[in-house]
Design an enzyme around this catalytic site. Structure first.
Site, mmCIF file in Angstrom:
data_model
loop_
_atom_site.group_PDB
_atom_site.id
_atom_site.type_symbol
_atom_site.label_atom_id
_atom_site.label_comp_id
_atom_site.label_asym_id
_atom_site.label_seq_id
_atom_site.Cartn_x
_atom_site.Cartn_y
_atom_site.Cartn_z
ATOM 1 N N ALA A 62 -100.447 -93.347 39.711
ATOM 2 C CA ALA A 62 -100.726 -94.772 39.797
ATOM 3 C C ALA A 62 -102.230 -94.970 39.609
ATOM 4 O O ALA A 62 -103.006 -94.031 39.771
ATOM 5 C CB ALA A 62 -100.300 -95.291 41.165
ATOM 6 N N GLY A 101 -97.372 -90.882 40.472
ATOM 7 C CA GLY A 101 -96.520 -91.802 39.723
ATOM 8 C C GLY A 101 -96.138 -91.238 38.363
ATOM 9 O O GLY A 101 -95.071 -91.556 37.830
ATOM 10 N N GLU A 104 -93.277 -89.175 38.880
ATOM 11 C CA GLU A 104 -92.154 -90.066 39.203
ATOM 12 C C GLU A 104 -91.555 -90.672 37.931
ATOM 13 O O GLU A 104 -90.339 -90.839 37.825
ATOM 14 C CB GLU A 104 -92.605 -91.133 40.203
ATOM 15 C CG GLU A 104 -92.914 -90.510 41.554
ATOM 16 C CD GLU A 104 -93.484 -91.486 42.563
ATOM 17 O OE1 GLU A 104 -94.546 -92.081 42.273
ATOM 18 O OE2 GLU A 104 -92.883 -91.655 43.631
ATOM 19 N N GLU A 124 -100.149 -87.408 46.242
ATOM 20 C CA GLU A 124 -100.388 -88.633 47.021
ATOM 21 C C GLU A 124 -100.863 -88.337 48.431
ATOM 22 O O GLU A 124 -101.678 -89.069 49.002
ATOM 23 C CB GLU A 124 -99.108 -89.485 47.087
ATOM 24 C CG GLU A 124 -98.806 -90.267 45.827
ATOM 25 C CD GLU A 124 -97.981 -89.486 44.813
ATOM 26 O OE1 GLU A 124 -97.955 -88.241 44.894
ATOM 27 O OE2 GLU A 124 -97.360 -90.119 43.938
#
Ligand code: 3HC
Length: 679
Positions: A62, A101, A104, A124
């Protein structure tokens, strides 16, 4: 222009992200991905999709710069669901780092292919978070629960080859990634049903049969996770993946994610991520400054420091000439280096061949003249200005023109050392922290005349040997040790006024430091900096040193130690302290933990403010980097300056004033203006 572009290769839609430097999943990328999947869904001519990235890496996560701001839709959890629900098979083609992310996105894709050098991870936790876009639910389903726990709770990535072995990657690609990914997509385009990670259950069965796996994991990592909130939340989210259906598990994930995201630890850890990167930047240097070439490094002194410093370069493939005065000391020093490397090999951290190749780059010598071909020479002899000046004077006539001359001094004046040469512009401080082959921090001390390209070379070299470098100005103790001084002074005064070493250390350990001031003294050596005259006893430290209580190495210091070096409170130290209390007539009072915090930690912040005020550190965040990497300040508190901001500068000023300290002007001004150090 959208960072996401699409083009067709036959019936495969190639979706490419171009969002330098690391293809972070910023708002525009998320929007572009949704549009691209929409395009694939609605175009009958598209039979499969390949998602890949341009530049150095696949999506590295992210966009952290968006955290703390209002989130723009679509959010990442929605994006990954849209990818997984695509009616055409989606192949993630991974190079570089598929992190957070990014992984992901890959997990929501139906297939993953990767080049062998790629790394896959969910870091994270290092930002005080957990994978918040289905990662805690999909990863255990694809990689297995044990592996998912390890990856998520430690944040450490795995290589593509391992990912392939455990089924996280479906194919390793040698050669052109795009071409092979498209070929792979052609192979799987008609496979139905399309495999969805969220629908898988097979890899959860083992953990369901052995729920003990979570308790075992917590126990095995208890020390590592102590004080941190995020590892436990990661574990809980993965527990939910095992215990609950996917749809409920993701709700748990979201709740846990939001709890972390709004907490102080995540703020501190995200702040620190950028602090670390900012530290590498030196303000005010000409843009065209180019680093000097460093082909060979010279190190003077083969003691603990010199040996550790040399190992950094050898491990990075840089040849080292190491100089000692006596053959015995040289043999001992190089022997210790070999032993350290062999210990790493025994733990599987390097191969036997790597040990030999590192040691093969080492040239031990008794001749200072042998340093003539070195591009950087680091002096690591004991802390004595006269000795250092003499060495630098000699180096001046030995070193080739343009060679960088560095001192590893931890306190002494670099300008004075530089003045003993005819080339002060080539001189700087490179202050490594002990053990120098392990500790990540490097203080780069900028002298009054240090040339810009010398500084730039030092910063670049630091990166090469995997250190985090921070620039400091010339002052006693630079950034780290200078801030240690008020802490030490107050800790000793507190002993006289009624506290015990155990109490002071406990307060520091509970705060999150790896050890307190007295435990640190015992580890480093109570005799460090001692005048060596056992009849001259002017303070508690002198008294300990005079009795041979030099710390862990002697089995006695501020604590008593057994054979396993387990500490226990020392009745003898209590006697010495009592004696000094009586001798000095110091008034006793009940000392609470808060007083210890105010006198040993607030005073550090005050010193940090003075360092900033005098321009000895470029920015408050640099001070925090020094303390996290040099002294183990808990990263979940950001560093002393960030911590001061979270405490509130007004409160710090009030505490300092109440205890009679002179408050640094910068601190007082910022508190009065309602400002912070770090934002
Ligand atoms: N968001 C925004 N900026 C990022 C970023 C990210 N995720 N990752 C890196 N950057 C920036 C850095 O700040 C730096 O900027 P600068 O040049 O202005 O200083 C630049 O990209 C290059 O980064 P590095 O200097 O770190 O480059 P390296 O090549 O040494 O390392 C990397 C590259 C391994 C990708 C490293 O940057 C990294 O580990 N990044 C963080 C990865 C991460 O933590 N991802 C998870 C994010 S949280 C998340 O995904 C939440 C989700 O689950 C919902």
């Amino acid at each position: 222009m959208s960072p996401i572009s699409t083009r067709k290769h036959g019936d495969v839609l190639i979706v490419t992200s171009n969002n330098p430097p690391v293809n972070a999943l910023s708002h525009a990328v998320r929007e572009g991905l949704v549009a691209a999947i929409g395009e694939a869904d609605s175009d009958d001519g598209v039979k499969a999709v390949v998602i890949l990235c341009q530049g150095q890496t696949f999506f590295a996560g992210a966009d952290i710069t968006e955290f703390g701001k209002p989130m723009l839709l679509p959010m990442l959890p929605t994006v990954v669901d849209i990818i997984e629900n695509c009616t055409k098979p989606v192949v993630a083609a991974i190079h570089g780092t598929a992190f957070g992310g990014g992984l992901e996105v890959a997990l929501a894709s139906h297939y993953r292919v990767a080049v062998p050098s790629a790394k896959l991870g969910v870091p994270e936790v290092k930002l005080g978070l957990l994978p918040g876009a289905g990662g805690t639910q999909r990863l255990p389903r694809v990689a297995g629960v044990q592996k998912a726990l390890e990856m998520a709770a430690t944040g450490n990535p795995i290589g593509a080859k391992e990912a392939f072995e455990i089924g996280l990657v479906d194919r390793l690609i040698e050669g052109d990634l795009e071409q092979h990914a498209v070929a792979f997509a052609e192979e799987v385009k008609d496979v139905r049903p399309i495999p969805k990670s969220s629908a898988r259950d097979d890899k959860l069965a083992e953990a369901r049969a052995n729920p003990q796996i979570f308790a075992d994991f917590r126990k095995a990592n208890a020390r590592k996770f102590k004080g941190f909130d995020a590892p436990e939340s990661n574990i809980r989210a993965i527990e939910a993946a095992v215990a609950k259906p996917y749809a409920e598990g993701v709700q748990d994930e979201r709740r846990l994610f939001m709890e972390l995201m709004t907490g102080t630890q995540a703020r501190a850890q995200q702040y620190f991520f950028f602090a670390e990167r900012k530290a590498a930047k030196i303000d005010g240097l000409p843009d065209d400054t180019r680093p000097r070439d460093i082909g060979r490094v010279g190190v003077i002194g083969a003691g603990t420091m010199g040996g550790g410093i040399s190992m950094n370069f050898l491990s990075a493939g840089v040849p080292v000439t190491i100089v000692e005065m006596a053959q015995e000391a040289l043999d001992r020093g190089t022997g210790v280096m070999r032993k350290n490397y062999e210990a790493s090999a025994a733990k599987g951290r390097m191969s036997g061949a790597q040990v030999e190749s590192a040691m093969g780059l080492l040239k031990p010598t008794l001749e200072l003249e042998a340093l003539a071909d070195c591009d950087l020479i680091i002096e690591a002899v004991f802390e004595n200005m006269e000795v250092k000046k003499e060495i630098f004077g000699k180096l001046d006539s030995i070193a080739k023109p343009g060679a960088i001359l560095a001192s590893n001094t931890s306190y002494l004046n670099i300008d004075e050392i530089a003045a003993s040469t005819s080339r002060p512009e080539d001189v700087l401080g490179l202050h490594f922290f002990s053990p120098a082959n392990v500790m990540k921090l490097l203080e780069v001390v900028r002298g009054a005349k240090t040339a810009p390209d010398v500084l730039v070379t030092a910063m670049q070299l630091a990166k090469k040997i995997r250190k985090v470098a921070v620039v400091a100005g010339v002052c006693h103790g630079f950034i780290g040790n200078r801030m240690l001084m008020p802490r030490q002074v107050e800790a000793m005064k507190l002993l006289l006024e009624g506290a015990t070493p155990e109490q002071i250390d406990r307060v520091h350990v509970e705060f999150g430091m790896p050890m307190g001031p007295f435990q640190m003294s015992d580890l480093a050596g109570v005799d460090i900096g001692w005048h060596r005259d056992p009849t001259r006893i002017e303070n508690i430290r002198d008294a300990l040193a005079a009795e041979g209580r030099w710390g862990q190495k002697k089995g006695a210091g501020f604590y008593d130690y057994d054979e396993k070096r387990t500490p226990s409170p020392s009745p003898r130290v209590a006697e010495i302290i009592a004696d000094f209390r009586a001798r000095t007539g110091t008034a006793q009072h009940q000392i609470g933990d808060q007083e210890i915090v105010e006198r040993t930690l607030y005073t550090m912040v005050n010193e940090g403010a003075k360092i900033l005020e005098e321009g000895m550190a470029q920015r408050a965040s640099d001070i925090d980097v020094v303390w996290v990497y040099g002294y183990g300040w808990p990263v979940y508190r950001g560093g002393p300056m960030f911590w001061a901001d979270t405490e509130g500068l007004g409160k710090i000023v009030e505490g300092l004033e109440r205890r009679g300290f002179e408050v640094a002007k910068l601190l007082a001004d910022k508190a009065a203006a309602g400002e912070k150090f770090t934002r």
